[in-house]
Enzyme design. Structure first.
Site, PDB file in Angstrom:
ATOM      1  N   GLU A   1      29.639 -24.490  20.261  1.00  0.00           N
ATOM      2  CA  GLU A   1      31.026 -24.996  20.397  1.00  0.00           C
ATOM      3  C   GLU A   1      31.784 -25.140  19.069  1.00  0.00           C
ATOM      4  O   GLU A   1      31.206 -25.270  18.004  1.00  0.00           O
ATOM      5  CB  GLU A   1      31.059 -26.350  21.132  1.00  0.00           C
ATOM      6  CG  GLU A   1      30.469 -26.295  22.517  1.00  0.00           C
ATOM      7  CD  GLU A   1      30.654 -27.606  23.303  1.00  0.00           C
ATOM      8  OE1 GLU A   1      30.795 -27.503  24.532  1.00  0.00           O
ATOM      9  OE2 GLU A   1      30.648 -28.691  22.711  1.00  0.00           O
TER      10      GLU A   1
ATOM     11  N   ASP B   1      38.202 -33.330  21.488  1.00  0.00           N
ATOM     12  CA  ASP B   1      38.383 -32.539  20.257  1.00  0.00           C
ATOM     13  C   ASP B   1      39.802 -32.502  19.672  1.00  0.00           C
ATOM     14  O   ASP B   1      40.768 -32.333  20.412  1.00  0.00           O
ATOM     15  CB  ASP B   1      38.025 -31.064  20.515  1.00  0.00           C
ATOM     16  CG  ASP B   1      36.778 -30.893  21.337  1.00  0.00           C
ATOM     17  OD1 ASP B   1      36.085 -31.875  21.629  1.00  0.00           O
ATOM     18  OD2 ASP B   1      36.499 -29.735  21.700  1.00  0.00           O
TER      19      ASP B   1
ATOM     20  N   TRP C   1      36.558 -37.675  30.786  1.00  0.00           N
ATOM     21  CA  TRP C   1      36.800 -36.266  30.503  1.00  0.00           C
ATOM     22  C   TRP C   1      37.189 -35.543  31.795  1.00  0.00           C
ATOM     23  O   TRP C   1      36.656 -35.838  32.860  1.00  0.00           O
ATOM     24  CB  TRP C   1      35.524 -35.639  29.911  1.00  0.00           C
ATOM     25  CG  TRP C   1      35.722 -34.196  29.544  1.00  0.00           C
ATOM     26  CD1 TRP C   1      36.145 -33.716  28.342  1.00  0.00           C
ATOM     27  CD2 TRP C   1      35.531 -33.067  30.394  1.00  0.00           C
ATOM     28  NE1 TRP C   1      36.231 -32.346  28.390  1.00  0.00           N
ATOM     29  CE2 TRP C   1      35.860 -31.912  29.642  1.00  0.00           C
ATOM     30  CE3 TRP C   1      35.128 -32.894  31.719  1.00  0.00           C
ATOM     31  CZ2 TRP C   1      35.784 -30.617  30.148  1.00  0.00           C
ATOM     32  CZ3 TRP C   1      35.056 -31.589  32.237  1.00  0.00           C
ATOM     33  CH2 TRP C   1      35.381 -30.480  31.446  1.00  0.00           C
TER      34      TRP C   1
ATOM     35  N   GLN D   1      42.338 -32.509  22.886  1.00  0.00           N
ATOM     36  CA  GLN D   1      41.874 -32.395  24.265  1.00  0.00           C
ATOM     37  C   GLN D   1      42.174 -33.708  24.980  1.00  0.00           C
ATOM     38  O   GLN D   1      41.777 -34.783  24.515  1.00  0.00           O
ATOM     39  CB  GLN D   1      40.366 -32.121  24.280  1.00  0.00           C
ATOM     40  CG  GLN D   1      40.003 -30.712  23.890  1.00  0.00           C
ATOM     41  CD  GLN D   1      40.384 -29.718  24.965  1.00  0.00           C
ATOM     42  OE1 GLN D   1      39.701 -29.564  25.968  1.00  0.00           O
ATOM     43  NE2 GLN D   1      41.504 -29.031  24.761  1.00  0.00           N
TER      44      GLN D   1
ATOM     45  N   ARG E   1      34.397 -19.809  24.159  1.00  0.00           N
ATOM     46  CA  ARG E   1      35.488 -20.781  24.044  1.00  0.00           C
ATOM     47  C   ARG E   1      35.746 -21.209  22.600  1.00  0.00           C
ATOM     48  O   ARG E   1      35.001 -20.881  21.699  1.00  0.00           O
ATOM     49  CB  ARG E   1      35.238 -22.007  24.921  1.00  0.00           C
ATOM     50  CG  ARG E   1      33.994 -22.797  24.642  1.00  0.00           C
ATOM     51  CD  ARG E   1      33.972 -24.027  25.593  1.00  0.00           C
ATOM     52  NE  ARG E   1      32.781 -24.814  25.442  1.00  0.00           N
ATOM     53  CZ  ARG E   1      31.676 -24.669  26.169  1.00  0.00           C
ATOM     54  NH1 ARG E   1      31.627 -23.720  27.094  1.00  0.00           N
ATOM     55  NH2 ARG E   1      30.633 -25.443  25.969  1.00  0.00           N
TER      56      ARG E   1
ATOM     57  N   TRP F   1      41.961 -40.396  28.241  1.00  0.00           N
ATOM     58  CA  TRP F   1      40.855 -39.727  27.533  1.00  0.00           C
ATOM     59  C   TRP F   1      41.336 -38.783  26.427  1.00  0.00           C
ATOM     60  O   TRP F   1      42.317 -38.067  26.597  1.00  0.00           O
ATOM     61  CB  TRP F   1      40.035 -38.929  28.535  1.00  0.00           C
ATOM     62  CG  TRP F   1      39.011 -38.040  27.900  1.00  0.00           C
ATOM     63  CD1 TRP F   1      39.173 -36.721  27.545  1.00  0.00           C
ATOM     64  CD2 TRP F   1      37.676 -38.394  27.519  1.00  0.00           C
ATOM     65  NE1 TRP F   1      38.016 -36.244  26.967  1.00  0.00           N
ATOM     66  CE2 TRP F   1      37.085 -37.247  26.947  1.00  0.00           C
ATOM     67  CE3 TRP F   1      36.925 -39.572  27.608  1.00  0.00           C
ATOM     68  CZ2 TRP F   1      35.768 -37.239  26.473  1.00  0.00           C
ATOM     69  CZ3 TRP F   1      35.615 -39.554  27.135  1.00  0.00           C
ATOM     70  CH2 TRP F   1      35.059 -38.398  26.570  1.00  0.00           C
TER      71      TRP F   1
ATOM     72  N   PHE G   1      41.308 -25.727  27.359  1.00  0.00           N
ATOM     73  CA  PHE G   1      40.232 -26.159  26.465  1.00  0.00           C
ATOM     74  C   PHE G   1      40.655 -25.957  24.994  1.00  0.00           C
ATOM     75  O   PHE G   1      41.748 -25.518  24.698  1.00  0.00           O
ATOM     76  CB  PHE G   1      38.953 -25.371  26.784  1.00  0.00           C
ATOM     77  CG  PHE G   1      38.094 -26.006  27.853  1.00  0.00           C
ATOM     78  CD1 PHE G   1      38.629 -26.874  28.794  1.00  0.00           C
ATOM     79  CD2 PHE G   1      36.725 -25.738  27.914  1.00  0.00           C
ATOM     80  CE1 PHE G   1      37.828 -27.470  29.770  1.00  0.00           C
ATOM     81  CE2 PHE G   1      35.917 -26.318  28.886  1.00  0.00           C
ATOM     82  CZ  PHE G   1      36.459 -27.187  29.812  1.00  0.00           C
TER      83      PHE G   1
HETATM   84  C1  FRU Z   1      33.683 -29.717  22.730  1.00  0.00           C
HETATM   85  C2  FRU Z   1      34.173 -29.042  24.012  1.00  0.00           C
HETATM   86  C3  FRU Z   1      34.704 -27.658  23.719  1.00  0.00           C
HETATM   87  C4  FRU Z   1      35.649 -27.422  24.863  1.00  0.00           C
HETATM   88  C5  FRU Z   1      36.255 -28.799  25.039  1.00  0.00           C
HETATM   89  C6  FRU Z   1      36.621 -29.136  26.452  1.00  0.00           C
HETATM   90  O1  FRU Z   1      33.720 -31.105  22.809  1.00  0.00           O
HETATM   91  O2  FRU Z   1      33.140 -28.997  24.976  1.00  0.00           O
HETATM   92  O3  FRU Z   1      33.715 -26.661  23.613  1.00  0.00           O
HETATM   93  O4  FRU Z   1      36.640 -26.472  24.578  1.00  0.00           O
HETATM   94  O5  FRU Z   1      35.288 -29.715  24.567  1.00  0.00           O
HETATM   95  O6  FRU Z   1      37.250 -30.379  26.524  1.00  0.00           O
END
Ligand code: FRU
Length: 483
Positions: free
Chosen positions: A223, A46, A70, A62, A171, A43, A108
């Site tokens: 976000e 971001d 995820w 990510q 975040r 996976w 994150f």
């Molecule tokens: C956006 C998000 C961010 C977070 C990350 C976690 O896609 O939700 O806000 O840091 O993905 O994977």
């Protein structure tokens, strides 16, 4: 020379040529994009920590190293000399929690900067330290640092630099140097006191990168915030600040180091199906004089593939004045040309509907770069059908001249012709199409899946004549092709 030796040389040259043309292992699956970044496996969401440093573009992302869904976020890592060819590197940032089955303290999203003045005191020798600011889930905003060009990462012992507050979700820190106020600035998504109606972007400032002062809060965002200064009409003496929401929508305004003052309402940045979590690169060399953005193509599908996720192709951002006001324009970085194979071009071709003069009948492929200017003359609509075959209809890219709508895969955007012309730039990869109208004024980024055998490209027009003033089409090499 002995003939057996000659034979040996011939055989080695043959195998060398063969391997040089081959693609590196495993990156040639039917739904693997060939010039959009994908993780080797598992996976990805971001883009994180985008930064240029010592001749390399760094792309962190990510990543769940354990599966195609995820979860259990780490920062994956890749580097590139040119924004096109990416080399996968080992995982960069691990969760702060050692246990493998807990979401608490996973790593994150966030950003990276160069600690030019060694404020963290970690520098070894001449090479400045790279700092990554990331959110440790339910565990505050934290720093990881690397003294070896991002190859290995340590956690800062003074973490967290902004503590976790369970009443106050936060975040995705994006940190950058703000020249005018001579301070570092962090934009951070927050939901102060848990109030959904107030969720938005908080702006912090710092002189030392570890003590952060809360300066202001702007509600109405969700976000992955970003904030950049961009010239208007390429004039360095006329700039505006642009604040981005997670979905790439943006406001244009002014920023004094503490507060963003909007001068426009929020405007949509991309009109396609799959565009989310934008981030711009930090530390690009001044001489490049450009701002580059990447986004995650959220929602793409890759049937039976070992990986799950792709990034957009990097785009360059600019501001342009129109009658209706200043707008963001976005175009693919010029490095796409590094992948050009021998192209085809046409000029001043008048297309009469019904005569079926499909100009592009010789073009086949699943990786193409198309650039054209079309005079609308008397046409009702025109466009391309991509990935067509005898069995498959393919995907339609359409400009409806009567409604002035540019559309692809069920998504559309109003785009008025300029001088009765529509300019299109299109990037087609195995599982994505990015469509840029009128020099990046309207952009649609979308993912698709097609029968791997469907490779035909059709140019069509309906209702009246279309003048193809100029058209260039380049088949694109794979980034995995070694040459
Ligand atoms: C956006 C998000 C961010 C977070 C990350 C976690 O896609 O939700 O806000 O840091 O993905 O994977």
């Amino acid at each position: 020379m002995k003939s057996s030796f000659k034979l040996l040389i011939l055989i080695s040259v043959f195998f060398f040529t063969l391997t040089a043309k081959a693609k590196s292992d495993g990156f040639d699956e039917p739904y693997r994009p060939q010039f959009h970044f994908t993780p080797a496996e598992n996976w990805m969401n971001d883009p994180n920590g985008l930064i240029y440093f010592e001749g390399e573009y760094h792309l962190f992302y990510q990543h769940n190293p354990n599966g195609k869904e995820w979860g259990f976020m780490h920062w994956g890592h890749a580097v590139s000399p040119d924004l096109v060819h990416w080399e996968h590197l080992p995982l960069a940032i691990y969760p702060d929690n050692e246990s493998t089955d807990k979401e608490f303290a996973t790593a994150f999203s966030g950003s990276a900067i160069v600690d030019r003045n060694n404020l963290l005191g970690k520098q070894q020798g001449e090479l400045p330290t790279l700092l990554a600011f990331y959110t440790s889930k339910d565990n505050g905003q934290r720093i990881a640092y690397s003294t070896d060009k991002g190859r290995s990462w340590e956690k800062y012992e003074g973490n967290p630099v902004i503590a976790f507050d369970e009443e106050d979700d936060a975040r995705d820190p994006k940190v950058f140097w703000h020249e005018d106020s001579q301070r570092y600035v962090m934009v951070l998504w927050r939901m102060p006191e848990g109030q959904k109606s107030n969720q938005g972007i908080s702006i912090y400032s710092s002189e030392n990168l570890t003590d952060w002062t809360h300066e202001s809060h702007l509600a109405g965002f969700y976000e992955c915030p970003d904030l950049v200064e961009l010239p208007v009409n390429r004039r360095a003496d006329d700039t505006r600040w642009v604040i981005f929401d997670g979905d790439g929508s943006y406001l244009i305004g002014d920023f004094d180091g503490k507060r963003f003052k909007p001068e426009t309402p929020k405007m949509q940045g991309d009109f396609g199906k799959n565009f989310y979590a934008t981030q711009t690169f930090n530390n690009l060399p001044d001489e490049q004089n450009r701002t580059i953005q990447l986004a995650w193509m959220r929602g793409g599908e890759y049937p039976d593939m070992a990986f799950n996720g792709q990034m957009t192709f990097p785009t360059e951002l600019a501001l342009k004045k129109y009658l209706e006001g200043i707008r963001l324009v976005r175009t693919p970085v010029k490095e796409i040309e590094l992948l050009h194979e021998k192209g085809h071009s046409w000029e001043n071709e008048n297309l009469i509907p019904g005569l079926n003069k499909n100009l592009t009948r010789k073009i086949k492929g699943d990786c193409l770069h198309i650039k054209g200017t079309f005079d609308l003359k008397t046409v009702n609509s025109f466009g391309f059908v991509v990935r067509n075959s005898r069995k498959e209809t393919g995907v339609e890219i359409r400009y409806d001249a009567t409604k002035q709508v540019l559309s692809c895969m069920g998504q559309g955007v109003l785009l008025s012709p300029e001088d009765n012309k529509i300019q299109l730039e299109i990037l087609i990869d195995r599982t994505s199409i990015e469509l840029f109208g009128n020099d990046g004024k309207a952009v649609l980024s979308s993912c698709y899946t097609a029968d791997p055998e469907a490779q035909q490209l059709i140019l069509y027009n309906t209702g009246g004549e279309l003048l193809v003033e100029q058209l260039e089409i380049y088949p694109l090499k794979s980034m995995y092709e070694l040459d």
